[in-house]
Design a protein around this motif. Structure first.
Motif, PDB file in Angstrom:
ATOM      1  N   THR A 159      77.696  26.120  51.126  1.00 29.35           N
ATOM      2  CA  THR A 159      76.946  27.371  51.295  1.00 29.35           C
ATOM      3  C   THR A 159      76.845  27.661  52.790  1.00 29.35           C
ATOM      4  O   THR A 159      77.359  26.913  53.617  1.00 29.35           O
ATOM      5  CB  THR A 159      75.527  27.243  50.724  1.00 29.35           C
ATOM      6  OG1 THR A 159      74.797  26.262  51.495  1.00 29.35           O
ATOM      7  CG2 THR A 159      75.559  26.793  49.270  1.00 29.35           C
ATOM      8  N   GLY A 160      76.166  28.726  53.115  1.00 22.92           N
ATOM      9  CA  GLY A 160      75.853  28.965  54.514  1.00 22.92           C
ATOM     10  C   GLY A 160      74.902  27.891  55.017  1.00 22.92           C
ATOM     11  O   GLY A 160      74.221  27.230  54.226  1.00 22.92           O
ATOM     12  N   GLN A 161      74.831  27.718  56.342  1.00 20.24           N
ATOM     13  CA  GLN A 161      73.987  26.657  56.888  1.00 20.24           C
ATOM     14  C   GLN A 161      72.533  27.078  57.068  1.00 20.24           C
ATOM     15  O   GLN A 161      71.717  26.291  57.552  1.00 20.24           O
ATOM     16  CB  GLN A 161      74.538  26.168  58.223  1.00 20.24           C
ATOM     17  CG  GLN A 161      74.604  27.209  59.319  1.00 20.24           C
ATOM     18  CD  GLN A 161      75.253  26.665  60.570  1.00 20.24           C
ATOM     19  OE1 GLN A 161      74.600  26.035  61.382  1.00 20.24           O
ATOM     20  NE2 GLN A 161      76.555  26.893  60.710  1.00 20.24           N
ATOM     21  N   ASP A 162      72.184  28.291  56.681  1.00 21.33           N
ATOM     22  CA  ASP A 162      70.781  28.703  56.723  1.00 21.33           C
ATOM     23  C   ASP A 162      70.036  28.110  55.528  1.00 21.33           C
ATOM     24  O   ASP A 162      70.588  27.960  54.431  1.00 21.33           O
ATOM     25  CB  ASP A 162      70.674  30.221  56.731  1.00 21.33           C
ATOM     26  CG  ASP A 162      71.369  30.868  55.550  1.00 21.33           C
ATOM     27  OD1 ASP A 162      72.581  30.629  55.377  1.00 21.33           O
ATOM     28  OD2 ASP A 162      70.711  31.595  54.790  1.00 21.33           O
ATOM     29  N   LEU A 163      68.774  27.770  55.742  1.00 21.28           N
ATOM     30  CA  LEU A 163      67.987  27.098  54.705  1.00 21.28           C
ATOM     31  C   LEU A 163      67.886  27.901  53.403  1.00 21.28           C
ATOM     32  O   LEU A 163      67.963  27.312  52.320  1.00 21.28           O
ATOM     33  CB  LEU A 163      66.584  26.770  55.241  1.00 21.28           C
ATOM     34  CG  LEU A 163      66.523  25.737  56.363  1.00 21.28           C
ATOM     35  CD1 LEU A 163      65.075  25.512  56.796  1.00 21.28           C
ATOM     36  CD2 LEU A 163      67.150  24.413  55.923  1.00 21.28           C
ATOM     37  N   PRO A 164      67.718  29.230  53.443  1.00 18.11           N
ATOM     38  CA  PRO A 164      67.668  29.967  52.165  1.00 18.11           C
ATOM     39  C   PRO A 164      68.937  29.806  51.334  1.00 18.11           C
ATOM     40  O   PRO A 164      68.863  29.647  50.103  1.00 18.11           O
ATOM     41  CB  PRO A 164      67.489  31.425  52.620  1.00 18.11           C
ATOM     42  CG  PRO A 164      66.768  31.313  53.919  1.00 18.11           C
ATOM     43  CD  PRO A 164      67.354  30.102  54.582  1.00 18.11           C
ATOM     44  N   SER A 165      70.103  29.821  51.975  1.00 18.01           N
ATOM     45  CA  SER A 165      71.351  29.642  51.229  1.00 18.01           C
ATOM     46  C   SER A 165      71.434  28.249  50.632  1.00 18.01           C
ATOM     47  O   SER A 165      71.899  28.070  49.500  1.00 18.01           O
ATOM     48  CB  SER A 165      72.554  29.882  52.154  1.00 18.01           C
ATOM     49  OG  SER A 165      72.621  31.228  52.565  1.00 18.01           O
ATOM     50  N   MET A 166      70.983  27.245  51.391  1.00 14.16           N
ATOM     51  CA  MET A 166      71.083  25.863  50.943  1.00 14.16           C
ATOM     52  C   MET A 166      70.060  25.526  49.864  1.00 14.16           C
ATOM     53  O   MET A 166      70.343  24.758  48.938  1.00 14.16           O
ATOM     54  CB  MET A 166      70.908  24.928  52.137  1.00 14.16           C
ATOM     55  CG  MET A 166      71.959  25.091  53.227  1.00 14.16           C
ATOM     56  SD  MET A 166      71.673  24.018  54.651  1.00 14.16           S
ATOM     57  CE  MET A 166      72.032  22.414  53.918  1.00 14.16           C
ATOM     58  N   LEU A 167      68.857  26.110  49.971  1.00 15.01           N
ATOM     59  CA  LEU A 167      67.770  25.714  49.073  1.00 15.01           C
ATOM     60  C   LEU A 167      67.545  26.659  47.895  1.00 15.01           C
ATOM     61  O   LEU A 167      66.795  26.327  46.980  1.00 15.01           O
ATOM     62  CB  LEU A 167      66.467  25.587  49.872  1.00 15.01           C
ATOM     63  CG  LEU A 167      66.451  24.512  50.968  1.00 15.01           C
ATOM     64  CD1 LEU A 167      65.102  24.490  51.670  1.00 15.01           C
ATOM     65  CD2 LEU A 167      66.765  23.140  50.378  1.00 15.01           C
ATOM     66  N   ALA A 168      68.177  27.824  47.916  1.00 17.00           N
ATOM     67  CA  ALA A 168      67.977  28.787  46.825  1.00 17.00           C
ATOM     68  C   ALA A 168      68.281  28.187  45.454  1.00 17.00           C
ATOM     69  O   ALA A 168      67.489  28.353  44.512  1.00 17.00           O
ATOM     70  CB  ALA A 168      68.821  30.042  47.060  1.00 17.00           C
ATOM     71  N   PRO A 169      69.427  27.456  45.277  1.00 20.54           N
ATOM     72  CA  PRO A 169      69.687  26.851  43.959  1.00 20.54           C
ATOM     73  C   PRO A 169      68.643  25.817  43.566  1.00 20.54           C
ATOM     74  O   PRO A 169      68.268  25.702  42.391  1.00 20.54           O
ATOM     75  CB  PRO A 169      71.066  26.194  44.149  1.00 20.54           C
ATOM     76  CG  PRO A 169      71.684  26.916  45.300  1.00 20.54           C
ATOM     77  CD  PRO A 169      70.543  27.239  46.207  1.00 20.54           C
ATOM     78  N   VAL A 170      68.159  25.061  44.538  1.00 22.95           N
ATOM     79  CA  VAL A 170      67.146  24.032  44.272  1.00 22.95           C
ATOM     80  C   VAL A 170      65.829  24.677  43.840  1.00 22.95           C
ATOM     81  O   VAL A 170      65.143  24.195  42.936  1.00 22.95           O
ATOM     82  CB  VAL A 170      66.914  23.158  45.526  1.00 22.95           C
ATOM     83  CG1 VAL A 170      65.824  22.128  45.266  1.00 22.95           C
ATOM     84  CG2 VAL A 170      68.207  22.480  45.940  1.00 22.95           C
ATOM     85  N   LEU A 171      65.486  25.776  44.503  1.00 23.58           N
ATOM     86  CA  LEU A 171      64.232  26.463  44.196  1.00 23.58           C
ATOM     87  C   LEU A 171      64.337  27.361  42.968  1.00 23.58           C
ATOM     88  O   LEU A 171      63.327  27.864  42.473  1.00 23.58           O
ATOM     89  CB  LEU A 171      63.805  27.314  45.401  1.00 23.58           C
ATOM     90  CG  LEU A 171      63.500  26.551  46.697  1.00 23.58           C
ATOM     91  CD1 LEU A 171      63.282  27.524  47.850  1.00 23.58           C
ATOM     92  CD2 LEU A 171      62.265  25.668  46.507  1.00 23.58           C
ATOM     93  N   GLY A 172      65.559  27.565  42.497  1.00 23.73           N
ATOM     94  CA  GLY A 172      65.762  28.449  41.355  1.00 23.73           C
ATOM     95  C   GLY A 172      65.518  29.904  41.683  1.00 23.73           C
ATOM     96  O   GLY A 172      65.066  30.683  40.834  1.00 23.73           O
ATOM     97  N   LEU A 343      70.414  25.757  60.298  1.00 28.14           N
ATOM     98  CA  LEU A 343      70.357  24.351  60.700  1.00 28.14           C
ATOM     99  C   LEU A 343      70.937  24.143  62.092  1.00 28.14           C
ATOM    100  O   LEU A 343      70.396  23.388  62.903  1.00 28.14           O
ATOM    101  CB  LEU A 343      71.126  23.483  59.695  1.00 28.14           C
ATOM    102  CG  LEU A 343      70.430  23.089  58.397  1.00 28.14           C
ATOM    103  CD1 LEU A 343      71.349  22.178  57.583  1.00 28.14           C
ATOM    104  CD2 LEU A 343      69.117  22.383  58.678  1.00 28.14           C
ATOM    105  N   GLY A 344      72.050  24.800  62.374  1.00 29.98           N
ATOM    106  CA  GLY A 344      72.675  24.672  63.675  1.00 29.98           C
ATOM    107  C   GLY A 344      71.758  25.111  64.800  1.00 29.98           C
ATOM    108  O   GLY A 344      71.729  24.506  65.874  1.00 29.98           O
ATOM    109  N   SER A 345      70.977  26.157  64.556  1.00 25.53           N
ATOM    110  CA  SER A 345      70.049  26.645  65.569  1.00 25.53           C
ATOM    111  C   SER A 345      68.947  25.626  65.826  1.00 25.53           C
ATOM    112  O   SER A 345      68.521  25.426  66.971  1.00 25.53           O
ATOM    113  CB  SER A 345      69.448  27.985  65.141  1.00 25.53           C
ATOM    114  OG  SER A 345      70.447  28.972  65.049  1.00 25.53           O
TER     115      SER A 345
END
Length: 371
Positions: A159-172, A343-345
Motif C-alpha cells: 500500500t502507500g506508506q501513509d498510515l491511513p493506507s496501511m491501517l485502513a484494512p486493519v480498522l475495517g 512513515l518516511g516523513s
C-alpha cells in the motif's frame, strides 16, 4: 475549458501560493519560528516553548490535511510523500545530514530565507551554497551517488506508506475514513500536548503553531484543490497546475531553493517557468522583509571570521544534500510531509532531530576543548 482559462487559473494558483508564503514568512519572523532554535532551546536551556510551537503546527497541519482527505477534496496518494516505496535509509541519512548541517548554518532552509529577509548576508551565502548542493543532489554528481547508494535500500509496501493506507484494512474502514480518524486522533493529541503547559499557550506559540500549521494546510488546498485538473484539455491527463513534479505539494525549502536559482539564472529560457516551489521561496523572503522593515528589526549582519564562514558553508552543503536525500527539510518533511501521516516523513523528522542534537553536542564539545 479553454486554454486561456487554464493560463488564468495557473496564474491564480501561483498568486495564491505566493500570498500564503508571504504570510508564512511574516508569521515565522514575528514568532521566531525556528526548528534549530527549538532543539537548541531544549538542549541548552531545557526550554520547550518553541518545540511546542512546532508540534502545534504539525498537529494543526495534520488535522487540516486529513480532514480534506476525509471529505474527498484531495487524495494523499497524489503527493510525493505517500508512495509505496519506503526509502527508509535515504530518509534517515538525509535527515541526519540536514539536522547536523542546519546547526552549523544557524538555521534550516526556512530560517535561512527569513534571515535573508531581515538583512543577514551570511544566510545569503548559505542560500547559494545550499541551492547549488541541492541541485547537484537532484541532477548532478551527488545525485549519481545518491541513486547508487542509499536509494538502493528500501521496503516495497503493498500500500502507500501513509498510515491511513496501511491501517485502513486493519480498522475495517475506507482509506478516507481512516485518514479522518487517524488525523483527528494523532493530530489532536499533538495539539493537546503542545498547549498542555502554560509555555505552550503564550501568544507567540499559539500564533506560530496555529498560523503556520493552517498556512501549510492552505498551501495543500491551493495545490491539491484549486490547482487540480482531473483532465487537462491539452494532455487529457490529470494535472496539478504550478507543480514542479505533477503532484500536489505544500511548503518545503530545499529543492525549491535550487529551482529558484535555476529560474533566476535561466530567466530568459522560456522552458523555465514559475512554479509553486519558486514562488514559495520568494514569498517567504518577501514576508520576512516586510515584517522586518515595518517593525524596524531589519539589520545587516555579516560573518565574524573564517571559522564562522566555514561552518556556514559546510552546514549549507549538508543541508542541500541532506534535504534532497530526505525528500524534504524541517518544513518539507517536518510539517508538510508529516501532515500526510507518511512513515518516511516520520523517519526523516526523527533523523533531523537526532542530527541537530548531535551537532549541538559537537559544538559544545569543541567549545569545551578550546576553553
Amino acid at each position: 475549458m479553454q486554454d486561456i482559462d487554464i493560463i488564468s487559473l495557473g496564474q491564480h494558483v501561483l498568486w495564491a501560493g505566493f500570498g500564503l508564503a508571504v504570510l508564512f514568512g511574516a508569521v515565522a519572523q514575528r514568532t521566531h519560528f525556528c526548528t534549530m532554535g527549538a532543539v537548541a532551546d531544549i538542549v541548552n536551556m531545557g526550554d520547550w516553548a518553541r518545540m511546542r510551537m512546532w508540534v502545534l503546527a504539525i498537529g494543526v497541519a495534520m488535522l487540516g490535511f486529513n480532514t480534506m482527505v476525509g471529505l474527498g477534496w484531495i487524495d494523499a496518494g497524489k503527493s510525493i510523500y505517500t508512495g509505496s516505496r519506503l526509502l527508509w535509509l535515504s530518509y534517515l541519512t538525509g535527515g541526519l545530514l540536514f539536522g547536523f548541517g542546519m546547526v552549523l548554518a544557524s538555521g534550516c532552509g526556512n530560517k535561512t530565507l527569513l534571515r535573508i529577509g531581515s538583512g543577514n548576508l551570511k544566510s545569503l551565502v548559505v542560500f547559494v551554497v545550499m541551492g547549488f548542493a541541492a541541485f547537484a543532489t537532484l541532477k548532478g554528481v551527488t545525485a549519481v551517488a545518491r541513486v547508487a547508494t542509499v536509494d538502493q535500500v528500501f521496503i516495497e509496501l503493498s500500500t502507500g506508506q501513509d498510515l491511513p493506507s496501511m491501517l485502513a484494512p486493519v480498522l475495517g474502514l475506507a482509506k478516507a475514513q481512516a485518514a479522518l480518524l487517524l488525523g483527528a486522533v494523532i493530530g489532536g493529541a499533538l495539539v493537546l500536548w503542545a498547549v498542555f503547559r502554560a509555555e505552550g499557550r503564550n501568544q507567540d506559540v499559539l500564533l506560530g503553531g496555529l498560523g503556520l500549521g493552517a498556512l501549510v494546510v492552505g498551501f495543500w488546498w491551493v495545490s491539491g484543490v484549486m490547482g487540480h485538473l482531473a483532465e487537462h484539455p491539452e494532455t487529457l491527463e490529470e494535472a496539478f497546475l504550478g507543480s514542479t513534479n505533477q503532484r500536489m505539494e505544500s511548503l518545503t525549502f530545499t529543492a525549491p531553493v535550487a529551482y529558484t536559482m535555476d529560474w533566476l539564472m535561466y530567466f530568459s529560457d522560456k522552458s523555465k517557468v514559475l512554479t509553486l516551489a519558486i514562488v514559495s521561496v520568494l514569498g517567504v523572503v518577501v514576508g520576512s522583509t516586510l515584517y522586518s522593515l515595518l517593525t524596524g528589526s531589519f539589520r545587516w549582519e555579516a560573518f565574524r571570521g573564517v571559522e564562522d564562514t566555514a561552518n556556514h558553508i559546510i552546514g549549507a552543503v549538508l543541508m542541500g544534500v541532506g534535504g534532497v536525500v530526505a525528500m524534504g527539510c524541517t518544513v518539507g518533511q517536518g510539517l508538510s510531509g508529516v501532515s500526510t501521516l507518511s512513515l518516511g516523513s516520520f523517519v526523516a523528522f526523527a533523523g533531523i532531530i537526532v542530527g541537530a542534537v548531535a551537532s549541538l553536542r559537537f559544538q559544545m564539545w569543541r567549545l569545551e576543548r578550546m576553553a
